[in-house]
Structure formats: C-alpha cells, structure tokens
Design a protein around this motif. Structure first.
Motif, PDB file in Angstrom:
ATOM      1  N   GLU A  55       0.807  -1.214   0.000  1.00  0.00           N
ATOM      2  CA  GLU A  55       0.000   0.000   0.000  1.00  0.00           C
ATOM      3  C   GLU A  55       0.844   1.271   0.000  1.00  0.00           C
ATOM      4  O   GLU A  55       0.311   2.373   0.137  1.00  0.00           O
ATOM      5  N   ALA A  56       2.154   1.128  -0.150  1.00  0.00           N
ATOM      6  CA  ALA A  56       3.045   2.295  -0.114  1.00  0.00           C
ATOM      7  C   ALA A  56       2.736   3.269  -1.239  1.00  0.00           C
ATOM      8  O   ALA A  56       2.448   2.865  -2.370  1.00  0.00           O
ATOM      9  N   ARG A  57       2.809   4.548  -0.929  1.00  0.00           N
ATOM     10  CA  ARG A  57       2.633   5.594  -1.935  1.00  0.00           C
ATOM     11  C   ARG A  57       3.952   6.298  -2.237  1.00  0.00           C
ATOM     12  O   ARG A  57       4.057   6.990  -3.244  1.00  0.00           O
ATOM     13  N   THR A  58       4.941   6.162  -1.341  1.00  0.00           N
ATOM     14  CA  THR A  58       6.254   6.768  -1.559  1.00  0.00           C
ATOM     15  C   THR A  58       7.327   5.708  -1.363  1.00  0.00           C
ATOM     16  O   THR A  58       7.107   4.678  -0.708  1.00  0.00           O
ATOM     17  N   VAL A  59       8.511   5.962  -1.917  1.00  0.00           N
ATOM     18  CA  VAL A  59       9.622   5.021  -1.776  1.00  0.00           C
ATOM     19  C   VAL A  59       9.994   4.843  -0.310  1.00  0.00           C
ATOM     20  O   VAL A  59      10.332   3.743   0.130  1.00  0.00           O
ATOM     21  N   LEU A  60       9.930   5.918   0.473  1.00  0.00           N
ATOM     22  CA  LEU A  60      10.270   5.832   1.892  1.00  0.00           C
ATOM     23  C   LEU A  60       9.332   4.888   2.636  1.00  0.00           C
ATOM     24  O   LEU A  60       9.737   4.235   3.602  1.00  0.00           O
ATOM     25  N   GLU A  61       8.089   4.798   2.209  1.00  0.00           N
ATOM     26  CA  GLU A  61       7.145   3.857   2.816  1.00  0.00           C
ATOM     27  C   GLU A  61       7.431   2.428   2.358  1.00  0.00           C
ATOM     28  O   GLU A  61       7.208   1.469   3.094  1.00  0.00           O
ATOM     29  N   LEU A  62       7.935   2.293   1.155  1.00  0.00           N
ATOM     30  CA  LEU A  62       8.144   0.979   0.553  1.00  0.00           C
ATOM     31  C   LEU A  62       9.407   0.314   1.084  1.00  0.00           C
ATOM     32  O   LEU A  62       9.407  -0.859   1.467  1.00  0.00           O
ATOM     33  N   ILE A  63      10.499   1.077   1.148  1.00  0.00           N
ATOM     34  CA  ILE A  63      11.812   0.508   1.433  1.00  0.00           C
ATOM     35  C   ILE A  63      11.940  -0.080   2.836  1.00  0.00           C
ATOM     36  O   ILE A  63      12.406  -1.189   2.985  1.00  0.00           O
ATOM     37  N   PRO A  64      11.518   0.628   3.911  1.00  0.00           N
ATOM     38  CA  PRO A  64      11.661   0.024   5.232  1.00  0.00           C
ATOM     39  C   PRO A  64      10.939  -1.312   5.344  1.00  0.00           C
ATOM     40  O   PRO A  64      11.445  -2.234   5.952  1.00  0.00           O
ATOM     41  N   ALA A  65       9.749  -1.404   4.722  1.00  0.00           N
ATOM     42  CA  ALA A  65       9.010  -2.669   4.766  1.00  0.00           C
ATOM     43  C   ALA A  65       9.776  -3.765   4.039  1.00  0.00           C
ATOM     44  O   ALA A  65       9.741  -4.913   4.416  1.00  0.00           O
ATOM     45  N   ALA A  66      10.519  -3.374   2.970  1.00  0.00           N
ATOM     46  CA  ALA A  66      11.251  -4.352   2.197  1.00  0.00           C
ATOM     47  C   ALA A  66      12.378  -4.945   3.023  1.00  0.00           C
ATOM     48  O   ALA A  66      12.809  -6.072   2.788  1.00  0.00           O
TER      49      ALA A  66
END
Length: 276
Positions: free
Chosen positions: A263-274
């Motif tokens: 559900e990430a809208r920005t890379v910063l939201e995506l990367i930590p979860a990765a």
C-alpha cells in the motif's frame, strides 16, 4: 455517479489556425472531495481541458457539467460557474494584475458583489492560509516565483470555490516550497474541496492523488484509482510517461522475492518494509 461534481462529456476543440484538434471527444469526471491528477506528455491536451473546466474556452462539441448541469456561458452564468470552479494557471504572472497583493486577492470577491467587510475577512483568511502575511501591500511583481504562485491561488480561494483546478501547481517550486504547497492542498482537500490538477510528476501524482486520468492525443486513455492507473506499465507507455518509482521498484522487489509494503505511496514507505 451521484458524487460527480465536475464532468466533461465528449469535448472537441481546435485552436484557431491549428491543423490538429486539441481535444477529441474527451470525457472525464471529478468526484466530490477527491484529488484528480491529469497526466500526459506535452501537447496531450491537459491545459486545454483545464481551460474548458471553468468556461475560459468553449468546445466545438460536447459539454462541461457542474453539479450535473451544463455550464452557462452567459455573463451571469460564467460568474456563477467560476464561483464554483476556480482555475489557477501554471504561470502566476498570467493571473496577477493589481497593484498590491491585497488588491489582487480582493478582485474575485468584489466581482461577486460581496460587501467590504466580507471581502476583507476573506482576504485576511487566505493571506494567513497561504503564508502571505506581511506581503499584503507588496506589488506582486516584486515577489518571488513561489510567492506569486501562492498569491494566484489565494485569489481563487477567496472566491471559496467547491472545485480548485490547478495547472502544474508545483512547477518552479523548490522542495521546501513544494512541500508547503502540498500541505496547503492537503488541508483544502480535508475540508471537502475537490482538487483537479495537471502534472508531469508521476511520483507526485502517485503519492498525492486519489484518482488519475492519462491523456494522449487530446483524449483520455484511462481514468480511475490513481495507484491502479499509474501502475499499469502498458497504459503509461501509451501516454508517453514513465512508471512512478514506487510501482517500478515494487515490481523489482516482487521479482526478487523481497517483501514490501503493497500500500506504499512513496519510496520511503516501501523501502523500510522491504527490509523487514
């Protein structure tokens, strides 16, 4: 749909002396309280559409509906239309003309026939909201690009429209200016205002918009949920646009079997979860 506040149906338009139509049977709808991003390559018809949405341009065919009613291009009708749908041009200098900031912002409310006290109240409100306090007596041409853009937006907000239409609102802003402007637009959206904006910034649209419409050749290729539309690689290629960073990176992470926040809208939201 019952919640459609602004709609274009089958718009055709050709600029005088032009060999090619700027709009070709274009249809698009904006829903109440939503943020609609319009994206496409240069010459796709984005600005031409926006100029139709508040009656600045009149189509050769088709109609623009406001609250389900065709826009009235008579003098009184246009005033009512523009009170409901406010347009902010990409170049603030095309919109600013008065001797001072306060006079420029006052122009719209005065045109609506409002009394002096109400005009003063509205000017004070939008000056504070747009971070223009202390600049009220300054000539607009002596302001920075970002300040002039904020004055142009303030002049439209003083008319208290239900729909705010913006042509490339973040163009020319540095990071801090863009962040401040988007924060203001976020507050307007939270108050129930409908936002329609054109942009070349696919990452901005992915992060900020609720809905998105892709333009090409004077028509709409697709309109729908912003994340769904902007994640469609084939559609984006047809519109001459790159994929936003989030879906592009998400596809790569998926291929590598790396977990990520869907559900990430920005890379910063995506990367930590990765990394989790």
């Amino acid at each position: 749909m019952d919640d459609v506040i602004l709609e274009a149906r089958g718009l055709d338009y050709r600029y005088p002396g032009s060999g090619e139509p700027a709009l070709r049977g274009l249809s698009l709808s904006a829903r109440h309280g939503r943020r609609l991003a319009i994206l496409g390559a240069n010459g796709a018809g984005k600005t031409t559409l926006l100029l139709h949405l508040n009656g600045t341009l009149r189509p050769r065919a088709g109609v623009v509906l406001v609250d389900g009613v065709p826009g009235d291009t008579g003098r009184a009708g246009l005033t009512a239309w523009r009170r409901r749908v406010g347009l902010v041009l990409q170049e603030a200098d095309d919109q600013l003309f008065a001797a001072t900031v306060a006079e420029d912002i006052s122009f719209g409310p005065l045109n609506l026939g409002l009394g002096a006290a109400e005009v003063a109240r509205r000017v004070a409100d939008v000056v504070a909201r747009m971070g223009l306090t202390g600049l009220e007596d300054r000539p607009p041409h002596m302001l920075s690009h970002g300040q002039r853009k904020r004055v142009a937006i303030a002049g439209i907000l003083a008319m208290q429209p239900a729909v705010l239409v913006l042509d490339e609102p973040t163009a020319g802003f540095d990071h801090a200016g863009q962040t401040a402007l988007l924060s203001t637009l976020e507050h307007l959206s939270a108050s129930g205002m409908t936002l329609v904006f054109s942009t070349h910034d696919v990452d901005l649209a992915y992060a900020f918009a609720d809905d998105a419409a892709l333009f090409a050749g004077g028509t709409v290729l697709a309109q729908g949920d912003a994340r769904a539309v902007l994640s469609d690689a084939a559609l984006m290629a047809r519109a001459g646009l790159p994929l936003p960073a989030v879906p592009a990176l998400a596809a790569r992470l998926h291929a590598l079997g790396v977990p990520f926040h869907r559900e990430a809208r920005t890379v910063l939201e995506l990367i930590p979860a990765a990394g989790g």
